[in-house]
Design a protein around this motif. Sequence first.
Motif, short mmCIF file in Angstrom:
data_model
loop_
_atom_site.label_atom_id
_atom_site.label_comp_id
_atom_site.label_asym_id
_atom_site.label_seq_id
_atom_site.Cartn_x
_atom_site.Cartn_y
_atom_site.Cartn_z
N GLU B 302 0.82 -1.21 0.00
CA GLU B 302 0.00 0.00 0.00
C GLU B 302 0.86 1.26 0.00
O GLU B 302 0.53 2.25 -0.65
CB GLU B 302 -0.96 0.00 1.20
N HIS B 348 -11.31 -2.31 1.14
CA HIS B 348 -10.30 -3.21 0.60
C HIS B 348 -10.37 -3.32 -0.92
O HIS B 348 -9.39 -3.60 -1.58
CB HIS B 348 -10.46 -4.61 1.22
N ASP B 349 -11.57 -3.10 -1.47
CA ASP B 349 -11.76 -3.21 -2.92
C ASP B 349 -10.86 -2.23 -3.68
O ASP B 349 -10.47 -2.48 -4.81
CB ASP B 349 -13.23 -2.93 -3.27
N PHE B 351 -7.87 -1.17 -2.56
CA PHE B 351 -6.45 -1.37 -2.25
C PHE B 351 -5.69 -1.68 -3.54
O PHE B 351 -6.28 -2.04 -4.56
CB PHE B 351 -6.28 -2.55 -1.28
N GLY B 356 -4.56 -5.81 -1.70
CA GLY B 356 -5.85 -6.49 -1.57
C GLY B 356 -5.67 -8.01 -1.60
O GLY B 356 -6.39 -8.75 -0.94
N HIS B 453 -9.98 -7.93 -11.52
CA HIS B 453 -10.45 -7.41 -10.23
C HIS B 453 -11.88 -7.87 -9.94
O HIS B 453 -12.23 -8.11 -8.78
CB HIS B 453 -10.36 -5.89 -10.21
N TYR B 460 -12.89 -13.14 -3.19
CA TYR B 460 -12.90 -12.55 -1.85
C TYR B 460 -14.18 -12.94 -1.12
O TYR B 460 -14.16 -13.35 0.05
CB TYR B 460 -12.78 -11.02 -1.94
N PHE B 473 -14.66 -7.30 -0.73
CA PHE B 473 -14.41 -6.32 -1.77
C PHE B 473 -15.81 -5.80 -2.06
O PHE B 473 -16.59 -6.38 -2.81
CB PHE B 473 -13.81 -6.99 -3.01
#
Lengths: 190, 560
Positions: B302, B348-349, B351, B356, B453, B460, B473
């Motif tokens: 991050e 978190h989605d 990140f 993530g 993603h 997730y 997420f």
Amino acid sequence: MFGTALRVLVLATLVTGLLYPLLLLGVGQLLLPAQAHGSLVRVDGEVVGSALIGQSWTDAAGDPLRPWFQPRPSAAGYDGGASSGSNLGPENPDLVAAIAQRRAAIAAFEGVDPAQVPPDALTASASGLDPQISPEYARLQAARVADARGLPRSQVLELVQEHVRGRDLGYLGEPTVNVLELNAALAALG
Amino acid sequence: MLAAWGLFAAQLLTLAAVLVAIHLPVGNYLAWALGSPRDLFVERGIYRLVGVDPSREQSWPAYLRAILVFSLLGILAVYALQRMQALLPLSLGLPAVSEPLAFNTAISFVTNTNWQAYSPETTLGYTVQALGLAVQNFLSAAVGIAVAVALVRGFARRGSGTIGNFWVDLVRIVGRVLLPLSIIAALVLLAGGVVQNLDGFTTVTTLTGDTATVPGGPVASQEAIKLLGTNGGGFFNANSAHPFENPSAWTSLFEVVLFLAIPFSLPRAFGRLVGDTRQGFAIAATMAVLYLVALVAMTAFELAGSGGAPQAAGAAMEGKEARFGIGASTLYAASTTLTSTGSVNSMHDSFTALGGGVAILDMMLGEVAPGGVGSGLYGMLVLAVIAVFVAGLMVGRSPELLGKRIGPREMKLASLYILTTPTLVLAGVGLSFAIPALRDDILAHSTSNPGAHGFSEVLYAFTSAANNNGSAFAGLSADTPWLDAALGVAMLFGRFVPIVLVLALAGSLAAQEKVPVTSGTLPTHRPQFVGLLLGTTVIVTALTYLPALALGPIAEGLSS
């Protein structure tokens, strides 16, 4: 077995679902009423919002108002009844485009170089109700706010400086400026 | 960058110091609360009221039946409350919750998952939150701790046909541990600005003449047990990123302490109850190493902030609050996914791809570092069973753990345990994408991001549900018939199949006599065993998921 389970569930519901929150309601009411009711901010006796819940400072068309400090972008439109982040992923082209568009718009609005716009001004918060901005973003806005209000730039910059909250304990989190409290102080200047 | 790491280290050291300081008293207190032979005066009254003889212990099947009947009743109660919402007081004018969503939410809170396929502000009034959800925050946490204690008794006892009395354990965990700690925690949160009222949504006129909405609710009381019980279900949609759930950087650290406190203290209680605190220390050390590695990895990703959007903005601040910044966000994110809490103070989605990805991997470890209340300890003890078996194979000795032989029956139970969650996760994700109708529905209505993603959002979701984590997420719109049902089933089986296996294991261990310690016994309190347990955890859990991770976060991270 079934009867026992039912009786335990009813008892647990009464104790942990009813008595426990009621106890906290009572204690909050007695000892910490300001926090319990949402850290409300009053100007001339009128409640103008909560210090913890961000607001939008825009006109009816949704354009930012020059005399007020602006908050971060919000995926919730600062609707206190619908907290939310954008949940756009790091490679989402919509997000990349939105960031570029915000950078250009803020640079034009503030009359600064696009490279000067800090990250928090370009990104939507997690809650959509972020009450704070970075001190960098607040200082960036000071000149524009001062000009719009006919105040000396140094006076507004000083006001920003007074409203910088440092890191908790000196090292937790990030320094911030609370937008509503800063704008309320501005309003008090007249 | 160096300054950011310095601040992060200071924050982490503060957390570590607090946990080191409290894990002894809390662990000792837990051991007393669950192990003391005397019932308190109030407890004796409760036992008379509900019709339980506290001196009568249960065999493992009876203990299990009590948990299953009690949990089933809990599911029915939460389901019924949601379906009757329109008739209940303090419901803020909200209608009854739909059948699939009520099913999903009832299972979610009874299984200690707290997956939220709904937005609380627009779905649930105060009565359902307090009488339904908050009650299960206490009870599901207590069930987890009870199962862990039953397993510990399996190790501690010799030739015993019983593993405790579930009702006694439940009453003691709620009454002696969770309720008092929650009251203290709620008061601290209140002082920090978390609201506690029944004000509903208040409309105010702002300085610009516009209107703004200020939400209310009995938040502090629910927030405290949401965290202490590693539940994680937010009172508001933004969960602990909402300023009324988590107003400042210090409350954020306090919240992390709350959900790490019991999971990191239970190994101490375990050590006390089996009469060898070094055993508990080895378990806690294993948890701490996994925790630190995962936390530092996520923070590094991050802070580096690679990827299109973080690069464009100058930092990975999308979905993070200004008061937390990156360091306080990753501390929370790693801690919440490594325990089974699942509350979030950042989204978190949004990140970075690999940051993530670490959140997903954290959950895939099986929630053992330190894991949920109770479930973390019993998960790690099952892995310890596997570890001594592997060690036994290497040296050609029959494996033992704490003086109990690990025979074919014990190994079958442990093996089934470690297969359960990966099966649920991979089958759930596989079906979601292999069946064309489901895939089309998910891509059209559920995923909010394109490409790899979008796949990560579904991966997730099933990982979170089957491991009873509950974070998401959150761009995924999970309130569809397939996802409500499939994730509901994943939560249900992900919770109760392991509980069945652990209690069976507890029963078979309790029935055994102790094997005397000899020079050939593998010591399970030394760094060597910690290393073995670490290796076992990583190999039997995380590696199972590598292909799935490659399709999601790794693919996205490599393409950025």
